[in-house]
Write an enzyme that holds these catalytic residues in place. Structure first.
Site, mmCIF file in Angstrom:
data_model
loop_
_atom_site.group_PDB
_atom_site.id
_atom_site.type_symbol
_atom_site.label_atom_id
_atom_site.label_comp_id
_atom_site.label_asym_id
_atom_site.label_seq_id
_atom_site.Cartn_x
_atom_site.Cartn_y
_atom_site.Cartn_z
ATOM 1 N N GLY A 50 7.410 -9.155 3.525
ATOM 2 C CA GLY A 50 6.825 -10.362 2.962
ATOM 3 C C GLY A 50 5.453 -10.722 3.466
ATOM 4 O O GLY A 50 4.900 -11.734 3.051
ATOM 5 N N ARG A 51 4.884 -9.909 4.343
ATOM 6 C CA ARG A 51 3.527 -10.219 4.794
ATOM 7 C C ARG A 51 2.513 -10.024 3.676
ATOM 8 O O ARG A 51 1.392 -10.506 3.763
ATOM 9 C CB ARG A 51 3.173 -9.391 6.028
ATOM 10 C CG ARG A 51 4.001 -9.807 7.250
ATOM 11 C CD ARG A 51 3.693 -8.985 8.485
ATOM 12 N NE ARG A 51 4.675 -9.278 9.537
ATOM 13 C CZ ARG A 51 4.832 -8.569 10.637
ATOM 14 N NH1 ARG A 51 4.057 -7.512 10.847
ATOM 15 N NH2 ARG A 51 5.755 -8.896 11.531
ATOM 16 N N GLY A 52 2.928 -9.334 2.617
ATOM 17 C CA GLY A 52 2.104 -9.235 1.422
ATOM 18 C C GLY A 52 2.364 -10.353 0.430
ATOM 19 O O GLY A 52 1.661 -10.455 -0.584
ATOM 20 N N ASP A 64 10.501 0.820 -1.188
ATOM 21 C CA ASP A 64 9.529 -0.186 -0.775
ATOM 22 C C ASP A 64 9.128 0.067 0.672
ATOM 23 O O ASP A 64 9.794 0.809 1.399
ATOM 24 C CB ASP A 64 10.119 -1.591 -0.925
ATOM 25 C CG ASP A 64 9.057 -2.666 -1.146
ATOM 26 O OD1 ASP A 64 7.858 -2.360 -0.992
ATOM 27 O OD2 ASP A 64 9.430 -3.809 -1.465
ATOM 28 N N GLY A 65 8.055 -0.570 1.092
ATOM 29 C CA GLY A 65 7.638 -0.522 2.479
ATOM 30 C C GLY A 65 8.267 -1.656 3.268
ATOM 31 O O GLY A 65 9.098 -2.418 2.761
ATOM 32 N N SER A 115 0.806 -1.215 0.000
ATOM 33 C CA SER A 115 0.000 0.000 0.000
ATOM 34 C C SER A 115 0.841 1.269 0.000
ATOM 35 O O SER A 115 0.464 2.272 -0.627
ATOM 36 C CB SER A 115 -0.936 -0.006 1.213
ATOM 37 O OG SER A 115 -0.197 -0.077 2.427
ATOM 38 N N THR A 116 1.980 1.261 0.688
ATOM 39 C CA THR A 116 2.834 2.448 0.717
ATOM 40 C C THR A 116 3.627 2.583 -0.577
ATOM 41 O O THR A 116 3.711 3.678 -1.152
ATOM 42 C CB THR A 116 3.797 2.383 1.917
ATOM 43 O OG1 THR A 116 3.054 2.150 3.112
ATOM 44 C CG2 THR A 116 4.565 3.679 2.059
ATOM 45 N N ASP A 120 7.306 -4.354 6.950
ATOM 46 C CA ASP A 120 6.362 -4.755 7.990
ATOM 47 C C ASP A 120 6.902 -4.475 9.385
ATOM 48 O O ASP A 120 6.133 -4.238 10.316
ATOM 49 C CB ASP A 120 6.030 -6.240 7.849
ATOM 50 C CG ASP A 120 5.418 -6.558 6.496
ATOM 51 O OD1 ASP A 120 4.404 -5.936 6.143
ATOM 52 O OD2 ASP A 120 5.965 -7.416 5.777
ATOM 53 N N GLU A 180 11.182 -9.253 -3.937
ATOM 54 C CA GLU A 180 11.642 -8.032 -3.272
ATOM 55 C C GLU A 180 13.103 -8.172 -2.857
ATOM 56 O O GLU A 180 13.915 -7.264 -3.085
ATOM 57 C CB GLU A 180 10.773 -7.753 -2.048
ATOM 58 C CG GLU A 180 9.381 -7.262 -2.385
ATOM 59 C CD GLU A 180 8.474 -7.142 -1.184
ATOM 60 O OE1 GLU A 180 7.473 -6.413 -1.285
ATOM 61 O OE2 GLU A 180 8.745 -7.794 -0.142
#
Length: 280
Positions: free
Chosen positions: A130-132, A116-117, A61-62, A119, A138
């Protein structure tokens, strides 16, 4: 969730409806949503982008806001000759729809910058990602970049890796239960619970990554200790593809919160101070 607005950056302005304030009036409080804070941080990260760069395009999302911003600057002619390398199929689709020229590591093995974002972020700039579900791509792209800018909100700052949720491990589907059991046994001392990630539907089907693999999420009750040793131990297990600890990779972290927008290098004294306030 609404959070007090951070200082405005550059030409960013917010309009406040209503008449002029009297000398005795207190300025009205402007609030931003979590997503608006992410957007401000993402735009700040894009300030690192220069024409002619090869850019790793993050997922989530970010990072989505950063990809949107890069596309806007290309359209305005403020950036040119940019090549993006997406970290997921979802980001590939987004960038393609926005007209960002794309390539891959085979053609461009040297990446100038990745945005990148994350977690989780600890005081040494170690990350959980990696929670996405995109941790492998990545890590491949972001480990190849000269500068890795990470965008987070304050909720992602942790006292230690694994403190605030799952640490993902990508595994091959073959005998995944066996691999899951070995991962849990590896971290018995930290009260580890290993759980296969599912799609969340009623059938409980496994979540499948862009690479056709599964993800086992590790949840810890205690600090796992030496991160390098833990990384090596995980990667030695047959059946493991990659894990979500990104150790020593981030060069800059941008934190958007209700007080200010902070940037830091590897020393990150301000972030350490903030962590002390939150978890000390």
């Amino acid at each position: 969730m609404a959070i007090p607005c951070p200082p405005l950056l550059g030409s960013e302005k917010l309009s406040i409806e209503g008449g002029p304030l009297s000398p005795l009036s207190s300025p009205p409080q402007v609030v931003l949503t979590q997503d608006e804070l992410k957007k401000i941080a993402a735009y700040k990260a894009v300030d690192f982008v220069q024409s002619g760069m090869v850019i790793g395009l993050g997922t989530g999302s970010t990072a989505k806001h950063a990809v949107d911003r890069i596309a806007d600057l290309l359209l305005q002619g403020k950036l040119n000759n940019i090549i993006g390398i997406p970290t997921s199929k979802k980001t590939h689709q987004q960038a393609m729809s926005l007209g960002i020229p794309l390539s891959d590591l085979d053609t461009h093995p040297n990446v100038d910058l990745a945005i990148d974002g994350a977690d989780e972020v600890d005081a040494d700039l170690n990350l959980v990602k990696g929670r996405g579900g995109s941790l492998l791509r990545e890590k491949m792209i972001e480990s190849a970049c000269k500068k890795f800018v990470v965008i987070v909100d304050e909720s992602k700052l942790v006292s230690h890796i694994g403190a605030n949720g799952a640490m993902p491990v990508e595994v091959v589907p073959f005998c995944w239960k066996f691999t899951q059991q070995r991962l849990q046994q590896l971290f018995d001392y930290a009260g580890c619970m290993a759980k296969l990630r599912t799609n969340g539907d009623e059938n409980g089907d496994p979540f499948v990554t862009d690479n056709g693999n599964y993800i086992v999420d590790l949840f810890f009750n205690k600090d796992i200790g030496d991160l390098r040793a833990s990384s090596d131990a995980i990667l030695r297990l047959a059946g493991v593809v990659e894990h979500g600890m990104f150790l020593g990779m981030a060069t800059t972290v941008i934190v958007a919160d209700g007080e200010q927008l902070e940037m830091g290098g590897n020393s990150l004294e301000a972030l350490t101070h903030k962590l002390g306030k939150r978890v000390g």
